[in-house]
Design an enzyme around this catalytic site. Structure first.
Site, PDB file in Angstrom:
ATOM      1  N   GLY A  38       0.843  -1.196   0.000  1.00 56.62           N
ATOM      2  CA  GLY A  38       0.000   0.000   0.000  1.00 56.62           C
ATOM      3  C   GLY A  38       0.873   1.239   0.000  1.00 56.62           C
ATOM      4  O   GLY A  38       0.778   2.090   0.893  1.00 56.62           O
ATOM      5  N   GLU A  91       0.540  -1.382  -4.759  1.00 53.19           N
ATOM      6  CA  GLU A  91      -0.613  -0.520  -4.526  1.00 53.19           C
ATOM      7  C   GLU A  91      -1.756  -0.991  -5.418  1.00 53.19           C
ATOM      8  O   GLU A  91      -1.531  -1.366  -6.577  1.00 53.19           O
ATOM      9  CB  GLU A  91      -0.246   0.933  -4.822  1.00 53.19           C
ATOM     10  CG  GLU A  91      -1.375   1.926  -4.760  1.00 53.19           C
ATOM     11  CD  GLU A  91      -1.976   2.038  -3.366  1.00 53.19           C
ATOM     12  OE1 GLU A  91      -3.204   1.804  -3.254  1.00 53.19           O
ATOM     13  OE2 GLU A  91      -1.239   2.346  -2.406  1.00 53.19           O
ATOM     14  N   ASN A 100      -3.188  -6.554  -5.819  1.00 55.45           N
ATOM     15  CA  ASN A 100      -3.998  -6.759  -4.622  1.00 55.45           C
ATOM     16  C   ASN A 100      -3.213  -7.715  -3.721  1.00 55.45           C
ATOM     17  O   ASN A 100      -3.248  -8.931  -3.902  1.00 55.45           O
ATOM     18  CB  ASN A 100      -5.361  -7.354  -4.986  1.00 55.45           C
ATOM     19  CG  ASN A 100      -6.292  -7.482  -3.799  1.00 55.45           C
ATOM     20  OD1 ASN A 100      -5.855  -7.432  -2.643  1.00 55.45           O
ATOM     21  ND2 ASN A 100      -7.572  -7.656  -4.062  1.00 55.45           N
ATOM     22  N   LEU A 105       2.390   1.024   6.167  1.00 54.50           N
ATOM     23  CA  LEU A 105       2.398   2.371   6.714  1.00 54.50           C
ATOM     24  C   LEU A 105       1.059   3.067   6.465  1.00 54.50           C
ATOM     25  O   LEU A 105       0.622   3.209   5.325  1.00 54.50           O
ATOM     26  CB  LEU A 105       3.532   3.191   6.082  1.00 54.50           C
ATOM     27  CG  LEU A 105       4.909   2.501   6.009  1.00 54.50           C
ATOM     28  CD1 LEU A 105       5.949   3.448   5.426  1.00 54.50           C
ATOM     29  CD2 LEU A 105       5.345   1.984   7.362  1.00 54.50           C
ATOM     30  N   ASP A 128      -5.352   1.533   5.524  1.00 52.87           N
ATOM     31  CA  ASP A 128      -6.776   1.836   5.655  1.00 52.87           C
ATOM     32  C   ASP A 128      -7.288   1.202   6.952  1.00 52.87           C
ATOM     33  O   ASP A 128      -7.177  -0.014   7.140  1.00 52.87           O
ATOM     34  CB  ASP A 128      -7.525   1.260   4.456  1.00 52.87           C
ATOM     35  CG  ASP A 128      -8.975   1.737   4.378  1.00 52.87           C
ATOM     36  OD1 ASP A 128      -9.534   2.089   5.437  1.00 52.87           O
ATOM     37  OD2 ASP A 128      -9.529   1.754   3.269  1.00 52.87           O
TER      38      ASP A 128
END
Length: 336
Positions: A110, A133, A211, A231, A234
């Site tokens: 991410g 990502e 993903n 980091l 969500d």
């Protein structure tokens, strides 16, 4: 270099140009359970890393016909390539630490806009790092940013006489910045070096759309990664969304598989509920042990984990709290 986005102004400019973040905005939340079309290999041996790291990997089309398919994407270390000399790669490069069969060792799960990767690239010039990502526009932005930084570095090398970045001084600046509040609302982040040479020339970082909660083992072999970064993930506040959190018992099993013994997971968030959730799962997982705070602070990577991401700087500007925890992958007591 291609324009960053069709909406960009049509003004002509000589040389590379960094993409503008305002053309790559995207909503923060993506449903990881949706079956969206993604390009992923059947197994790690099938991934063609030459598209992301052309200095380190030979393209498949350049392989000798007699080579076996399993050996067709063998990477080429810069230390073995006469076109990438030590002088070109900078004072911090060391041929003694390079693996002639180079592989990705750092993964930023991410990665967002890539602030951490750009900051770490000069500190680990011989280590391949990938930002993973799921949001398309952010991946496009980061890869275009990296390509532009590489182009700036090539131009500086061609011109000759360019100054080299002092990596140790850069680290000291980051440490000092931790104690300096960020004022105002303007975003402040490291765009990367465009006027000075850096070790590695940003050839060791890349971004891909993936993903991770579905396909991580498709890209990495067992024990391949030495560092993983999670980091400002969500938080998925709603209880029914907790199953989508990036740290869970299921995901920790996959992280333990792709991480080598002694590898480190760096986790930071500004949401205390997510922090409590994450450390409770990590503490309970038998293949990870928490690193004491005094040891964390002596790790130079920690400074960049706290301070270099765009989200981290946003939290600092808003005078928010950051919750950091690091865990080390330990040996499996069952198999050892």
């Amino acid at each position: 270099m291609a324009e960053a986005n069709n909406e960009n102004p049509t003004t002509e400019q000589q040389g590379p140009k960094l993409p503008q973040k305002r053309f790559f905005r995207q909503r923060a939340h993506v449903n990881i359970f949706n079956d969206v079309p993604l390009d992923y290999p059947i197994n790690p041996d099938e991934e063609d890393w030459s598209k992301l790291y052309p200095v380190y990997f030979r393209p498949r089309t350049e392989q000798a016909p007699e080579q076996a398919a399993s050996d067709s994407k063998r990477p080429l270390s810069p230390s073995l390539d006469s076109t990438a000399t030590l002088a070109k790669r900078g004072p911090a490069a060391s041929t003694s630490t390079e693996n002639p069969l180079a592989q990705v060792e750092f993964a930023d799960i991410g990665c967002g806009y890539g602030g951490l990767l750009v900051a770490l690239a000069p500190l680990f010039p011989n280590t391949l790092m990938v930002g993973m990502e799921i949001r398309t526009k952010l991946v496009d932005y980061l890869q275009q940013r990296i390509e532009a930084l590489r182009a700036f570095q090539r131009n500086l090398l061609a011109q000759g006489g360019a100054e080299w970045v002092d990596v140790n001084a850069k680290l000291e600046q980051e440490i000092a910045a931790l104690n300096q509040p960020l004022n105002g609302t303007k975003e402040q982040h490291d765009n990367g070096e465009t006027e000075r040479l850096v070790p590695g020339h940003y050839e060791n970082i890349a971004a891909m759309r993936i993903n991770c909660q579905k396909y991580l083992p498709n890209f990495f072999k067992k024990g391949q990664l030495s560092k993983m970064f999670i980091l400002f993930a969500d938080p998925h506040f709603k209880r029914r969304k907790h199953k989508a959190r990036i740290i869970s018992t299921t995901m920790l099993a996959e992280y333990a598989y792709v991480m080598r013994t002694g590898g480190i997971i760096y986790m930071i968030t500004d949401v205390q509920d997510l922090y409590n959730w994450s450390i409770s799962h990590l503490d309970a997982f038998p293949l990870f042990e928490r690193i004491p705070n005094e040891d964390i602070l002596t790790d130079p990577v920690t400074t960049f984990v706290i301070n270099s991401t765009e989200e981290g700087k946003k939290v600092a500007r808003n005078k928010g709290k950051k919750y950091l925890a690091c865990y080390r992958r330990i040996e499996d007591p069952v198999t050892n």
